[in-house]
Scaffold this motif. Sequence first.
Motif, PDB file in Angstrom:
ATOM      1  N   LEU A  81     -29.268  -2.301  29.498  1.00 22.36           N
ATOM      2  CA  LEU A  81     -28.427  -2.206  28.654  1.00 22.36           C
ATOM      3  C   LEU A  81     -28.075  -4.432  27.997  1.00 22.36           C
ATOM      4  O   LEU A  81     -27.245  -4.422  29.522  1.00 22.36           O
ATOM      5  CB  LEU A  81     -27.404  -1.091  28.490  1.00 22.36           C
ATOM      6  CG  LEU A  81     -25.982  -1.425  27.530  1.00 22.36           C
ATOM      7  CD1 LEU A  81     -26.619  -0.472  26.336  1.00 22.36           C
ATOM      8  CD2 LEU A  81     -24.515  -0.047  27.799  1.00 22.36           C
ATOM      9  N   LYS A  84     -24.760  -7.182  24.077  1.00 21.64           N
ATOM     10  CA  LYS A  84     -24.428  -6.783  22.868  1.00 21.64           C
ATOM     11  C   LYS A  84     -24.997  -5.216  22.480  1.00 21.64           C
ATOM     12  O   LYS A  84     -24.579  -4.908  21.909  1.00 21.64           O
ATOM     13  CB  LYS A  84     -24.982  -7.706  22.171  1.00 21.64           C
ATOM     14  CG  LYS A  84     -24.786  -9.692  21.688  1.00 21.64           C
ATOM     15  CD  LYS A  84     -26.048 -10.148  21.052  1.00 21.64           C
ATOM     16  CE  LYS A  84     -25.250 -11.890  20.869  1.00 21.64           C
ATOM     17  NZ  LYS A  84     -25.991 -12.859  20.592  1.00 21.64           N
ATOM     18  N   GLN A  86     -27.221  -3.968  23.584  1.00 20.02           N
ATOM     19  CA  GLN A  86     -29.332  -3.268  23.108  1.00 20.02           C
ATOM     20  C   GLN A  86     -29.351  -3.136  24.141  1.00 20.02           C
ATOM     21  O   GLN A  86     -29.075  -3.082  25.220  1.00 20.02           O
ATOM     22  CB  GLN A  86     -29.491  -4.553  22.320  1.00 20.02           C
ATOM     23  CG  GLN A  86     -29.121  -5.176  20.974  1.00 20.02           C
ATOM     24  CD  GLN A  86     -29.221  -6.537  21.212  1.00 20.02           C
ATOM     25  OE1 GLN A  86     -29.029  -7.888  22.234  1.00 20.02           O
ATOM     26  NE2 GLN A  86     -29.920  -7.665  20.194  1.00 20.02           N
ATOM     27  N   ILE A  87     -30.356  -2.169  24.172  1.00 22.97           N
ATOM     28  CA  ILE A  87     -31.360  -1.507  24.819  1.00 22.97           C
ATOM     29  C   ILE A  87     -32.828  -1.871  25.076  1.00 22.97           C
ATOM     30  O   ILE A  87     -33.477  -2.324  24.130  1.00 22.97           O
ATOM     31  CB  ILE A  87     -31.912   0.012  24.719  1.00 22.97           C
ATOM     32  CG1 ILE A  87     -31.978   0.175  23.534  1.00 22.97           C
ATOM     33  CG2 ILE A  87     -30.414   0.816  24.909  1.00 22.97           C
ATOM     34  CD1 ILE A  87     -32.426   1.998  23.151  1.00 22.97           C
ATOM     35  N   ARG A  88     -33.007  -2.197  26.267  1.00 24.91           N
ATOM     36  CA  ARG A  88     -34.819  -3.015  26.076  1.00 24.91           C
ATOM     37  C   ARG A  88     -35.042  -2.325  27.946  1.00 24.91           C
ATOM     38  O   ARG A  88     -34.737  -1.554  28.529  1.00 24.91           O
ATOM     39  CB  ARG A  88     -34.361  -4.358  26.427  1.00 24.91           C
ATOM     40  CG  ARG A  88     -34.040  -5.350  25.751  1.00 24.91           C
ATOM     41  CD  ARG A  88     -35.166  -5.694  24.768  1.00 24.91           C
ATOM     42  NE  ARG A  88     -34.221  -6.561  23.679  1.00 24.91           N
ATOM     43  CZ  ARG A  88     -34.118  -5.769  22.202  1.00 24.91           C
ATOM     44  NH1 ARG A  88     -33.297  -4.927  22.691  1.00 24.91           N
ATOM     45  NH2 ARG A  88     -33.819  -7.506  21.894  1.00 24.91           N
ATOM     46  N   ASN A 217     -41.594  -2.793  24.532  1.00 23.42           N
ATOM     47  CA  ASN A 217     -39.936  -3.136  23.982  1.00 23.42           C
ATOM     48  C   ASN A 217     -40.357  -2.682  22.593  1.00 23.42           C
ATOM     49  O   ASN A 217     -39.064  -1.951  21.720  1.00 23.42           O
ATOM     50  CB  ASN A 217     -39.601  -4.297  24.412  1.00 23.42           C
ATOM     51  CG  ASN A 217     -38.703  -4.276  25.761  1.00 23.42           C
ATOM     52  OD1 ASN A 217     -37.656  -4.127  25.769  1.00 23.42           O
ATOM     53  ND2 ASN A 217     -38.737  -6.120  26.254  1.00 23.42           N
ATOM     54  N   ALA A 221     -38.147   0.282  20.385  1.00 24.29           N
ATOM     55  CA  ALA A 221     -37.758  -0.451  18.879  1.00 24.29           C
ATOM     56  C   ALA A 221     -38.137   0.994  17.830  1.00 24.29           C
ATOM     57  O   ALA A 221     -37.792   1.108  16.997  1.00 24.29           O
ATOM     58  CB  ALA A 221     -37.460  -1.611  18.488  1.00 24.29           C
ATOM     59  N   VAL A 226     -34.692   1.200  15.303  1.00 24.99           N
ATOM     60  CA  VAL A 226     -34.223  -0.010  14.966  1.00 24.99           C
ATOM     61  C   VAL A 226     -35.115  -1.455  14.526  1.00 24.99           C
ATOM     62  O   VAL A 226     -36.178  -1.187  15.433  1.00 24.99           O
ATOM     63  CB  VAL A 226     -32.973  -0.817  16.472  1.00 24.99           C
ATOM     64  CG1 VAL A 226     -32.263   0.743  16.205  1.00 24.99           C
ATOM     65  CG2 VAL A 226     -34.048  -0.597  17.533  1.00 24.99           C
ATOM     66  N   LYS A 227     -34.312  -1.834  13.925  1.00 24.86           N
ATOM     67  CA  LYS A 227     -34.699  -3.705  13.843  1.00 24.86           C
ATOM     68  C   LYS A 227     -34.703  -4.337  14.994  1.00 24.86           C
ATOM     69  O   LYS A 227     -33.895  -4.725  15.669  1.00 24.86           O
ATOM     70  CB  LYS A 227     -33.392  -4.265  12.484  1.00 24.86           C
ATOM     71  CG  LYS A 227     -34.535  -3.111  11.432  1.00 24.86           C
ATOM     72  CD  LYS A 227     -33.728  -4.229  10.349  1.00 24.86           C
ATOM     73  CE  LYS A 227     -33.749  -3.554   8.975  1.00 24.86           C
ATOM     74  NZ  LYS A 227     -33.231  -4.724   7.884  1.00 24.86           N
ATOM     75  N   GLN A 228     -36.044  -5.553  15.180  1.00 24.16           N
ATOM     76  CA  GLN A 228     -35.985  -5.995  16.588  1.00 24.16           C
ATOM     77  C   GLN A 228     -35.607  -6.989  16.444  1.00 24.16           C
ATOM     78  O   GLN A 228     -35.770  -8.805  17.279  1.00 24.16           O
ATOM     79  CB  GLN A 228     -37.434  -6.360  17.165  1.00 24.16           C
ATOM     80  CG  GLN A 228     -38.051  -4.537  17.279  1.00 24.16           C
ATOM     81  CD  GLN A 228     -39.681  -4.449  18.032  1.00 24.16           C
ATOM     82  OE1 GLN A 228     -40.106  -5.104  18.963  1.00 24.16           O
ATOM     83  NE2 GLN A 228     -40.042  -3.743  16.822  1.00 24.16           N
ATOM     84  N   GLY A 229     -34.944  -7.756  15.173  1.00 25.93           N
ATOM     85  CA  GLY A 229     -35.378  -9.021  14.535  1.00 25.93           C
ATOM     86  C   GLY A 229     -36.340  -9.259  14.112  1.00 25.93           C
ATOM     87  O   GLY A 229     -37.111  -8.980  13.763  1.00 25.93           O
TER      88      GLY A 229
END
Length: 466
Positions: A81, A84, A86-88, A217, A221, A226-229
Motif C-alpha cells: 500500500l 496515497k 494506491q496498491i502496487r 502492476n 490496474a 483503475v487508471k494508472q495515470g
Amino acid sequence: MGKKPEFDPKSADSILEFAQKLKNKTLRQACESEIEKHGYKGKGNFGQILEKFYFGYSPNSDTEPDFIEAGLELKSSPLKLLKKGQIRSKERLVLNIINYLEVHKESFETSSFWKKNAHLLLVFYLHEVDADLLDYTILLVGNWRYPDQDLKIIKRDWETINQKIKDGIAHELSEGDTFYLGACTKGSTAAKSLRNQPFNKEKAKQRAYSLKQGYLNHIIANIADVKQGAYGKIITAPEILDKADTIENIVISKFQLHYGKSADQIVNELGLKVNKNAKSYFANLTNAILGIELDRKIEEFEKADIQVKTVRLKENDLPKENISFPTFKYTELVELDWEDCAFKNILESKFFFVFYQFDNDKLILRRVRFWNMPYSDILEAKEVWDKMKDTISKGEIVKEVTAKGKRMTFFPKKSENRISHVRPHAKDAKDTYTLPLADKLTGLTEYTKHCFWLNANYVKDEIYLG
C-alpha cells in the motif's frame, strides 16, 4: 484433507466465480477451521494454503496448469500500500522453473511455459509485516490472458532466454536480457540451487520464468479497473512489432533521426514548449522524440521496469557525473543476501541510456543504447556490495575525522573497483539512516545517506563506446 470443491474443475468461469468469493476476506475467514494446522513453511506457503484449503487440491507437477481440465494456472502475489492509498505489486510474479535440459528442445507454442501460464488466475493479497499470513486481506481476484501486443514481446523474451541456454551460457542469464518476461533466480545461492545446463559443463543458478514487477502492476490496474495515470505507448498497434525486430529497434530508429542535433534544435523542430531548467526537461525530450505526450510515462518502459538514464558527456566522452542509484538503508544492507538485495536487482535491470555531449554551450544528441550489465561485471560490482556489507556489519565506518571535521570512511572508493563505488547521496550531513551497529570510532548510531554509483569511466568505456 482439502476443502471439498464448490466449482466445476473443467470450467474456467466456474473456478473464477468461486475465486471471486475470496475478495476482502482472509484465508482464515474463507477456509475451514483445520487451516490452523496447515503446517506449511517457507516463502510460497500462502499459495500452498490457498490451493489446499480453499480450492481443495494438492499442488501438482510443474508441467501442467493447476486446474488441468480448465487450462488455468493459480498464482497468488503480495501487494503493498502506497502513501496515497494506491496498491502496487510488492515483487515480481514467479512462474514455473526453467528446465535447462529440456527447454532448448521446445518452441514457444509447445513450451512448458506456455502450456502452464497461458491463462492465469490471480489472487492478490495485502502484505502486512507483523500479521500472520492467514490474516492477510485478499484485495483483488481476476484472470489474465496476454493481449496480442504483450504476447509478441513475451514470446521474444522467451526466445531470448532460450537462445542463451542453447548458446551454453545459462549461467549468464539476467533479468536485464528481456522486457516483460524475466528469468529470475529461484532458491538460495548454495550449491543445491545450481543446475546442469545442456551445452556447458559450468553449472547455472536455478531460475524461473517471472513477470516483471512493472508488468504485474499493469495487470493489477487492469483487474482493479483503475487508471494508472497518464501513459503513452511507443507501439500503438500489435502489427508494428511484425515489421520490426524488437522494441529496441523501434525506439533507436526514432532517436537516430536526431543524432548530431542539439537539444535546442530538437525542441524547436518538434515544436515543444518546455522549461530548459526543469528536472523533467530531458524526460520530456525523450517522450517527444518517441511521439509521446509530455509528462506521460512510457507504458512499455514501465511494464519492463526499464531504468532510463540521461547522461551528459564532456568533450572527451567522459560523463560529466557518475551515475547514482537510490539510497540504501544500512539496516537492510546487513540483513539481506546478495540475491535479494536492491543493488543486484538494479544491476540486473534493462537500462535505456540517452547520451548528449557538450559542444561549447550546446548539448548534442550522440546516441542511445539499451543495455544490461554483463554477468562478469555484475560479479565484479558485487565486490563493492560485499565490502560495504562487511564494513557496516563490523561498525567500522569512519576511518578518521580531519582537523576540519570531515569524516573519512572505509566505504569502497572509485579507485578500488572498475565499475562501482559508494558515495553520499543526501541533502546534507544531517540527512541520515540508522546504523545497525554504532560506529566504533565516533559512536554514531546514524550516518549520512549513501548509495551505490556507477563509475563515469565505466559508463564511458563499456556503455557509451562499448
